[in-house]
Scaffold this motif. Structure first.
Motif, PDB file in Angstrom:
ATOM      1  N   ARG A   1     -14.044 -22.484-103.100  1.00 17.85           N
ATOM      2  CA  ARG A   1     -13.389 -22.476-101.833  1.00 17.85           C
ATOM      3  C   ARG A   1     -11.781 -21.585-101.321  1.00 17.85           C
ATOM      4  N   LEU A   2     -11.849 -20.819-101.395  1.00 15.96           N
ATOM      5  CA  LEU A   2     -11.246 -19.377-100.295  1.00 15.96           C
ATOM      6  C   LEU A   2     -11.631 -18.957 -99.495  1.00 15.96           C
ATOM      7  N   ILE A   3     -13.168 -19.575 -98.719  1.00 18.23           N
ATOM      8  CA  ILE A   3     -13.820 -19.592 -96.991  1.00 18.23           C
ATOM      9  C   ILE A   3     -12.930 -20.501 -96.217  1.00 18.23           C
ATOM     10  N   GLY A   4     -12.937 -20.521 -95.115  1.00 17.51           N
ATOM     11  CA  GLY A   4     -12.941 -21.480 -94.958  1.00 17.51           C
ATOM     12  C   GLY A   4     -14.073 -21.963 -93.263  1.00 17.51           C
ATOM     13  N   GLY A   5     -14.464 -21.011 -92.861  1.00 20.80           N
ATOM     14  CA  GLY A   5     -15.283 -21.112 -92.369  1.00 20.80           C
ATOM     15  C   GLY A   5     -15.420 -21.347 -91.329  1.00 20.80           C
ATOM     16  N   GLU A   6     -13.866 -21.187 -90.243  1.00 25.11           N
ATOM     17  CA  GLU A   6     -14.141 -21.671 -89.323  1.00 25.11           C
ATOM     18  C   GLU A   6     -13.339 -20.188 -88.594  1.00 25.11           C
ATOM     19  N   GLY A   7     -12.648 -19.594 -88.549  1.00 28.13           N
ATOM     20  CA  GLY A   7     -12.464 -18.399 -88.454  1.00 28.13           C
ATOM     21  C   GLY A   7     -13.068 -16.869 -88.865  1.00 28.13           C
ATOM     22  N   PHE A   8     -14.048 -16.454 -87.790  1.00 27.22           N
ATOM     23  CA  PHE A   8     -14.385 -14.705 -88.373  1.00 27.22           C
ATOM     24  C   PHE A   8     -13.610 -13.825 -87.578  1.00 27.22           C
ATOM     25  N   ALA A   9     -13.393 -12.720 -88.376  1.00 31.39           N
ATOM     26  CA  ALA A   9     -13.178 -11.643 -87.420  1.00 31.39           C
ATOM     27  C   ALA A   9     -15.105 -10.061 -87.812  1.00 31.39           C
ATOM     28  N   VAL A  10     -14.832  -9.357 -86.590  1.00 28.55           N
ATOM     29  CA  VAL A  10     -15.595  -9.075 -86.989  1.00 28.55           C
ATOM     30  C   VAL A  10     -15.598  -7.529 -86.851  1.00 28.55           C
ATOM     31  N   ASP A  11     -15.687  -5.940 -87.560  1.00 32.02           N
ATOM     32  CA  ASP A  11     -15.406  -4.854 -86.739  1.00 32.02           C
ATOM     33  C   ASP A  11     -15.905  -3.754 -87.944  1.00 32.02           C
ATOM     34  N   ALA A  12     -16.032  -2.620 -86.982  1.00 33.40           N
ATOM     35  CA  ALA A  12     -17.007  -1.383 -87.837  1.00 33.40           C
ATOM     36  C   ALA A  12     -15.580  -0.282 -88.463  1.00 33.40           C
ATOM     37  N   SER A  13     -16.069   0.175 -89.237  1.00 39.51           N
ATOM     38  CA  SER A  13     -15.618   1.567 -89.522  1.00 39.51           C
ATOM     39  C   SER A  13     -16.343   2.399 -89.957  1.00 39.51           C
ATOM     40  N   LEU A  14     -15.942   3.708 -89.410  1.00 37.03           N
ATOM     41  CA  LEU A  14     -17.018   5.190 -89.773  1.00 37.03           C
ATOM     42  C   LEU A  14     -16.490   5.597 -91.221  1.00 37.03           C
ATOM     43  N   ILE A  15     -17.766   6.036 -91.740  1.00 36.62           N
ATOM     44  CA  ILE A  15     -17.559   6.602 -92.909  1.00 36.62           C
ATOM     45  C   ILE A  15     -18.546   7.365 -92.788  1.00 36.62           C
TER      46      ILE A  15
ATOM     47  N   ILE B   1      -9.036  -7.392 -90.889  1.00 38.19           N
ATOM     48  CA  ILE B   1     -10.073  -6.997 -91.292  1.00 38.19           C
ATOM     49  C   ILE B   1     -10.308  -4.683 -91.197  1.00 38.19           C
ATOM     50  N   GLU B   2      -8.945  -4.857 -90.470  1.00 33.73           N
ATOM     51  CA  GLU B   2      -8.493  -4.023 -90.429  1.00 33.73           C
ATOM     52  C   GLU B   2      -8.265  -2.675 -91.968  1.00 33.73           C
ATOM     53  N   MET B   3      -6.720  -4.115 -92.722  1.00 29.07           N
ATOM     54  CA  MET B   3      -6.315  -3.653 -93.787  1.00 29.07           C
ATOM     55  C   MET B   3      -7.958  -3.836 -95.033  1.00 29.07           C
ATOM     56  N   LEU B   4      -8.996  -4.598 -95.025  1.00 31.10           N
ATOM     57  CA  LEU B   4      -9.779  -4.336 -96.113  1.00 31.10           C
ATOM     58  C   LEU B   4     -10.847  -2.304 -95.345  1.00 31.10           C
ATOM     59  N   PHE B   5     -10.811  -2.299 -94.386  1.00 27.92           N
ATOM     60  CA  PHE B   5     -11.349  -0.770 -94.173  1.00 27.92           C
ATOM     61  C   PHE B   5     -10.402  -0.001 -95.196  1.00 27.92           C
ATOM     62  N   ALA B   6      -8.946  -0.590 -94.252  1.00 27.21           N
ATOM     63  CA  ALA B   6      -7.916   0.817 -95.645  1.00 27.21           C
ATOM     64  C   ALA B   6      -8.231   0.647 -97.005  1.00 27.21           C
ATOM     65  N   HIS B   7      -8.851  -0.376 -97.475  1.00 27.31           N
ATOM     66  CA  HIS B   7      -8.256  -0.402 -98.975  1.00 27.31           C
ATOM     67  C   HIS B   7      -9.690   0.115 -99.541  1.00 27.31           C
ATOM     68  N   LEU B   8     -10.557  -0.043 -98.813  1.00 32.64           N
ATOM     69  CA  LEU B   8     -12.209   0.615 -98.888  1.00 32.64           C
ATOM     70  C   LEU B   8     -11.679   2.242 -99.272  1.00 32.64           C
ATOM     71  N   LYS B   9     -10.977   2.587 -97.943  1.00 43.84           N
ATOM     72  CA  LYS B   9     -10.789   4.150 -97.537  1.00 43.84           C
ATOM     73  C   LYS B   9     -10.342   4.936 -99.165  1.00 43.84           C
ATOM     74  N   ARG B  10      -9.425   3.848 -99.135  1.00 42.85           N
ATOM     75  CA  ARG B  10      -7.928   4.909-100.270  1.00 42.85           C
ATOM     76  C   ARG B  10      -7.942   4.506-101.527  1.00 42.85           C
ATOM     77  N   ILE B  11      -8.157   3.058-101.616  1.00 44.42           N
ATOM     78  CA  ILE B  11      -8.322   2.649-102.962  1.00 44.42           C
ATOM     79  C   ILE B  11      -9.710   2.630-104.184  1.00 44.42           C
ATOM     80  N   LEU B  12     -10.535   2.165-103.591  1.00 43.16           N
ATOM     81  CA  LEU B  12     -12.000   2.640-103.481  1.00 43.16           C
ATOM     82  C   LEU B  12     -12.671   3.887-103.972  1.00 43.16           C
ATOM     83  N   LYS B  13     -11.749   5.018-102.708  1.00 46.69           N
ATOM     84  CA  LYS B  13     -12.366   6.334-102.523  1.00 46.69           C
ATOM     85  C   LYS B  13     -13.556   6.093-101.764  1.00 46.69           C
ATOM     86  N   LEU B  14     -13.998   5.108-100.929  1.00 53.01           N
ATOM     87  CA  LEU B  14     -15.000   5.271 -99.937  1.00 53.01           C
ATOM     88  C   LEU B  14     -14.934   5.043 -98.638  1.00 53.01           C
ATOM     89  N   ASP B  15     -14.561   6.811 -98.254  1.00 49.73           N
ATOM     90  CA  ASP B  15     -14.277   7.771 -97.022  1.00 49.73           C
ATOM     91  C   ASP B  15     -15.266   8.696 -96.804  1.00 49.73           C
TER      92      ASP B  15
END
Length: 450
Positions: free
Chosen positions: A136-150, A398-412
């Motif tokens: 029950r971590l997903i509310g299913g009411e509000g979604f956000a969409v975005d893209a980031s360049l890798i 969603i911007e924070m997820l992209f920052a986490h992807l590149k800085r912490i998981l090192k997928l830049d």
């Protein structure tokens, strides 16, 4: 007093438990609760031969990959070394103390072979997502969409001009994948514009200067995120242009509805998703509130009245100019049947005192109206409301997820080439982010003493 010198002594027997040596608060313990690979062998069985030498355990391969993406270990060679040496990683991979770690070349061959053919990484991601839904971590009411360049694994200095053919010696998996997606609207068919440069090593990567600095070859990772807890609902790899990213948003929304019955009531997005056609698709086809910034280029810079100076009368289906005169339409569609033109009377415009500020160079003023203008008006109304301002703040998740992807998981920067390589990396990274999110949000159960 100086301690005694440590002298290595061989022992006949050792009593050692990996379970006791892994700290209770280690991340691998939290993640391990949510990794369910019981059905893995049954799903992969058609991709293995019934004869020949036994292959590597597929569960071991997946667990090693999850370790790599969860902890930002980008090199396959280094990942094999880390799993061999790290006790926590051995525990997570079910290797024990004496379990053999596959050679990095064998690891790579399996990853690019039967695993890709079976679409296994997408199944792993969806397995993790189902666990998020059950928790029950997903509310299913509000979604956000975005893209980031890798950045792609392509040298920007070795690109060739886009209107030239690839050299005859160019060959490999990435070239074959590029030819296979030429008609895919998410890659080759996304636009008819010829890119300035093409990479011979990864021609599907798009040459882009979107960051404002030096241009580079890149792919786009597209996220559809539930804004309640920033859980990634879907992920898609595309070429790095806006048209492909909008298509990916549609695919992800439809896939979440079809596979998980997640029907959002509102979608949050920036102006890249604010075209009239996209807003119409959201409102008219799916009934989703567009908490999206409208993409509008109707503003004029020459001092004359912009379209917003004209008031639309829904009841009479006419526009009113600043002088109060009507602009009517015949209903004829133009611009690929997406726009209706409203025209003022020449008589009214010739006698109007505001002519110099409205249509000084034409006999009469024309105002275009999209057939999706109702959806655009709805998005504008939402943007000016309190809910719209709240949505703009929530979009930062969603911007924070992209920052986490590149800085912490090192997928830049990608390590794999081709559309399939980008798809595999983005999918596994999204699964790793969801696992880390669950580990953070759901506390570990208290350990009961033996």
């Amino acid at each position: 007093m100086m301690g005694h010198r440590q002298v290595e002594q061989a022992a006949l027997f050792y009593e050692f438990s990996l379970e006791r040596h892994i700290p209770a608060d280690h991340l691998v313990r939290s993640i391990d609760r949510f990794v369910d690979l019981d059905d893995l062998r049954r799903e992969l069985a058609p991709f293995y031969s019934n004869i020949g030498r036994p292959s590597i355990d597929p569960e071991l391969m997946i667990r090693m990959l999850l370790i790599g993406y969860c902890f930002g270990i980008r090199s396959e060679r280094r990942l094999c070394d880390e799993v061999h040496l790290n006790l926590a990683y051995r525990w997570f991979c079910r290797l024990g103390l004496d379990g053999g770690v596959p050679d990095h070349s064998t690891f790579s061959k399996n990853r690019h072979g039967r695993f890709r053919e079976s679409d296994l990484f997408r199944r792993v991601f969806e397995t993790v997502l189902r666990r998020c839904i059950r928790e029950r971590l997903i509310g299913g009411e509000g979604f956000a969409v975005d893209a980031s360049l890798i950045k792609a694994d392509a040298n920007r200095q070795k690109g060739i001009e886009g209107d030239k053919r690839l050299p005859p010696e160019a060959a490999g998996r990435a070239i074959d994948e590029y030819l296979a997606v030429l008609d895919d609207a998410a890659f080759g068919a996304a636009t008819e514009v010829t890119p300035k440069f093409v990479s011979p090593s990864d021609p599907a990567a798009r040459w882009t200067g979107a960051h404002g600095g030096q241009a580079f070859f890149a792919y786009s990772t597209n996220y559809l995120v539930d804004v309640e807890n920033a859980i990634i609902v879907d992920v898609e790899a595309t070429t790095a242009i806006r048209q492909a990213e909008v298509l990916a948003a549609k695919r992800m929304i439809e896939r979440s509805i079809e596979r998980f019955d997640l029907y959002p009531s509102r979608l949050l997005g920036d102006s890249a998703y604010g075209s009239a056609e996209m807003l119409g698709w959201l409102v008219y086809e799916h009934g989703i509130e567009p908490h999206v910034t409208v993409f509008d280029k109707s503003a004029r810079t020459d001092g004359t009245f912009s379209r917003e100076a004209f008031t639309y009368d829904h009841t009479r289906d006419v526009y009113r100019c600043p002088a109060g005169n009507p602009l009517t339409t015949t209903g004829t569609l133009v611009n690929n049947d997406t726009t209706v033109l409203y025209r003022a009377s020449k008589r009214d415009c010739q006698a109007c005192s505001l002519r110099s500020r409205c249509c000084p160079n034409t006999p009469a003023r024309k105002v275009p109206r999209s057939i999706y203008e109702g959806a655009r008006d709805m998005a504008r109304e939402i943007a000016s409301s309190w809910e719209g301002r709240t949505s703009r703040r929530l979009r930062k998740k969603i911007e924070m997820l992209f920052a986490h992807l590149k800085r912490i998981l090192k997928l830049d920067r990608l390590r794999l080439r081709g559309p399939n390589g980008a798809r595999d990396e983005f999918t596994l990274a999204a699964a790793a982010q969801n696992l880390r999110k669950m580990a953070k949000l759901i506390p570990m159960p208290a350990l009961t003493p033996a």
